[in-house]
Design an enzyme around this catalytic site. Structure first.
Site, PDB file in Angstrom:
ATOM      1  N   TRP A   1       0.824  -1.226   0.000  1.00  0.00           N
ATOM      2  CA  TRP A   1       0.000   0.000   0.000  1.00  0.00           C
ATOM      3  C   TRP A   1       0.847   1.261   0.000  1.00  0.00           C
ATOM      4  O   TRP A   1       0.320   2.359  -0.134  1.00  0.00           O
ATOM      5  CB  TRP A   1      -0.937  -0.009   1.218  1.00  0.00           C
ATOM      6  CG  TRP A   1      -1.964  -1.105   1.185  1.00  0.00           C
ATOM      7  CD1 TRP A   1      -2.183  -2.011   0.169  1.00  0.00           C
ATOM      8  CD2 TRP A   1      -2.933  -1.414   2.197  1.00  0.00           C
ATOM      9  NE1 TRP A   1      -3.210  -2.859   0.502  1.00  0.00           N
ATOM     10  CE2 TRP A   1      -3.690  -2.518   1.735  1.00  0.00           C
ATOM     11  CE3 TRP A   1      -3.229  -0.873   3.446  1.00  0.00           C
ATOM     12  CZ2 TRP A   1      -4.729  -3.085   2.483  1.00  0.00           C
ATOM     13  CZ3 TRP A   1      -4.258  -1.440   4.186  1.00  0.00           C
ATOM     14  CH2 TRP A   1      -4.993  -2.529   3.707  1.00  0.00           C
ATOM     15  N   LYS A   2       2.142   1.110   0.192  1.00  0.00           N
ATOM     16  CA  LYS A   2       3.050   2.261   0.236  1.00  0.00           C
ATOM     17  C   LYS A   2       2.529   3.297   1.243  1.00  0.00           C
ATOM     18  O   LYS A   2       1.866   2.940   2.199  1.00  0.00           O
ATOM     19  CB  LYS A   2       3.249   2.843  -1.174  1.00  0.00           C
ATOM     20  CG  LYS A   2       3.660   1.748  -2.174  1.00  0.00           C
ATOM     21  CD  LYS A   2       4.151   2.275  -3.474  1.00  0.00           C
ATOM     22  CE  LYS A   2       4.547   1.105  -4.372  1.00  0.00           C
ATOM     23  NZ  LYS A   2       5.125   1.507  -5.644  1.00  0.00           N
TER      24      LYS A   2
ATOM     25  N   HIS B   1      12.930  -2.356  -1.231  1.00  0.00           N
ATOM     26  CA  HIS B   1      12.090  -1.884  -2.338  1.00  0.00           C
ATOM     27  C   HIS B   1      12.848  -0.772  -3.078  1.00  0.00           C
ATOM     28  O   HIS B   1      13.600  -0.014  -2.458  1.00  0.00           O
ATOM     29  CB  HIS B   1      10.758  -1.343  -1.783  1.00  0.00           C
ATOM     30  CG  HIS B   1       9.775  -1.030  -2.871  1.00  0.00           C
ATOM     31  ND1 HIS B   1       9.832   0.139  -3.597  1.00  0.00           N
ATOM     32  CD2 HIS B   1       8.738  -1.739  -3.374  1.00  0.00           C
ATOM     33  CE1 HIS B   1       8.861   0.135  -4.496  1.00  0.00           C
ATOM     34  NE2 HIS B   1       8.174  -0.993  -4.376  1.00  0.00           N
TER      35      HIS B   1
ATOM     36  N   GLY C   1       4.748   1.522 -11.151  1.00  0.00           N
ATOM     37  CA  GLY C   1       3.860   2.685 -11.199  1.00  0.00           C
ATOM     38  C   GLY C   1       3.797   3.373 -12.559  1.00  0.00           C
ATOM     39  O   GLY C   1       3.301   4.484 -12.677  1.00  0.00           O
TER      40      GLY C   1
ATOM     41  N   SER D   1       3.477  -2.658 -12.231  1.00  0.00           N
ATOM     42  CA  SER D   1       2.307  -2.458 -13.093  1.00  0.00           C
ATOM     43  C   SER D   1       1.511  -3.744 -13.358  1.00  0.00           C
ATOM     44  O   SER D   1       0.996  -3.949 -14.459  1.00  0.00           O
ATOM     45  CB  SER D   1       2.716  -1.790 -14.411  1.00  0.00           C
ATOM     46  OG  SER D   1       3.244  -0.497 -14.151  1.00  0.00           O
TER      47      SER D   1
ATOM     48  N   GLY E   1       1.435  -2.815  -6.259  1.00  0.00           N
ATOM     49  CA  GLY E   1       1.358  -1.476  -5.689  1.00  0.00           C
ATOM     50  C   GLY E   1      -0.004  -0.865  -5.956  1.00  0.00           C
ATOM     51  O   GLY E   1      -0.980  -1.144  -5.258  1.00  0.00           O
ATOM     52  N   GLY E   2      -0.081  -0.020  -6.982  1.00  0.00           N
ATOM     53  CA  GLY E   2      -1.296   0.747  -7.277  1.00  0.00           C
ATOM     54  C   GLY E   2      -2.577  -0.070  -7.256  1.00  0.00           C
ATOM     55  O   GLY E   2      -3.578   0.330  -6.642  1.00  0.00           O
TER      56      GLY E   2
HETATM   57  P1  PGA Z   1       2.940  -0.906  -8.994  1.00  0.00           P
HETATM   58  O1  PGA Z   1       4.027  -0.989  -7.808  1.00  0.00           O
HETATM   59  O2  PGA Z   1       2.126  -2.171  -8.955  1.00  0.00           O
HETATM   60  O3  PGA Z   1       2.134   0.313  -8.681  1.00  0.00           O
HETATM   61  O4  PGA Z   1       3.723  -0.776 -10.276  1.00  0.00           O
HETATM   62  C1  PGA Z   1       4.665  -2.189  -7.489  1.00  0.00           C
HETATM   63  C2  PGA Z   1       5.578  -1.978  -6.299  1.00  0.00           C
HETATM   64  O5  PGA Z   1       6.183  -0.905  -6.176  1.00  0.00           O
HETATM   65  O6  PGA Z   1       5.735  -2.889  -5.454  1.00  0.00           O
END
Ligand code: PGA
Length: 253
Positions: free
Chosen positions: A10-11, A96, A174, A213, A234-235
């Site tokens: 979730w960052k 990361h 991202g 992504s 991530g996203g």
């Molecule tokens: P993303 O990020 O799915 O938004 O590309 C992946 C991550 O940073 O672990």
């Protein structure tokens, strides 16, 4: 057979209310899903809340996004691996690319964090991957080898016996531009080969996640590759239906 693992990173996103809503959505949509291990990695302040909500739900585990390179003590602002384990985390993301580039974590610091996670009985999820410039220069394998070697130096040849690796090409994070399944598979194969040189048994059991992504639309093809054992998301992990769609794509059978 390696059971696939899908982790949501979730960052630095969310507030109490959005975390509650997201979690509720994930738990509701996930019911009945089997054959995939699932974990979410919320920001530190929400770990307690998330772990409390997940307590009644064996299907989803919790992970920390980072841990300190130090044990407990006078390290203002840091959170130790022992603390993350104590509050109920099972995993810790280590190294990361955002930590490496924005916070200047060297391979050595990353390896120390990996060792702290292992010592605290957390499963470290070591992130490796090249930048766009390194890729264009044909240096992907060299970069990944350097990142893995630092961990072997710190933790010895058995380093990956209780660990997970996430291949996350920096240019794919991202950006909406995931690595192609073939491209990712060839790096995953290389990672497994490097680890097999130290321990064939660890390499055979090791789960290597792909991150960068991943969406519900491209997940099935990526996860269908021989050496891709799930994803670090991530996203798309911030939207319950999208995240669960990706988890579904990872289910065996
Ligand atoms: P993303 O990020 O799915 O938004 O590309 C992946 C991550 O940073 O672990």
């Amino acid at each position: 057979m390696r059971q696939p693992l899908v982790m949501g990173n979730w960052k630095m996103n969310g507030r109490r209310s959005t975390v509650e809503t997201l979690l509720k959505g994930v738990i509701a949509e996930i019911s009945g899903l089997s054959g995939v291990e699932i974990a979410v990695c919320p920001p530190y302040p929400y770990l307690g809340l998330v772990i409390e909500r997940l307590a009644a739900n064996e299907a989803v585990a919790c992970g920390a996004q980072d841990v300190s390179a130090y044990a407990d003590g006078a390290y203002t602002g840091d959170v130790s691996a022992g603390m993350a384990r104590d509050v109920g985390c099972r995993f810790a993301i280590i190294g990361h690319s955002e930590r490496r580039t924005l916070f200047g974590e060297s391979d050595t610091v990353v390896a120390q964090k990996f060792a702290r996670a292992l010592a605290a009985d957390l499963t470290p999820v070591l992130c490796v991957g090249e930048t766009a410039a390194e890729r264009d220069a044909g240096r992907t394998q060299e970069v990944v080898l350097r990142q893995l070697s630092a961990v072997f130096r710190e933790c010895g040849s058995g380093a990956f016996e209780r660990a997970v690796v996430a291949y996350e090409p920096v240019w794919a994070i991202g950006t909406g531009r995931a690595a192609s399944p073939d491209e990712a598979q060839s790096v995953h194969r290389y990672i497994r080969d490097v680890i097999a040189q130290q321990s064939a048994q660890a390499a055979g059991r090791l789960r290597i996640l792909y991150g960068g992504s991943v969406k519900a639309q491209n997940a099935r093809e990526l996860f269908g590759q021989d050496d891709i054992d799930g994803g670090l998301i991530g996203g798309a992990s911030l939207v319950a239906a999208d995240f669960v769609g990706i988890c579904r794509a990872a289910c065996i059978g």
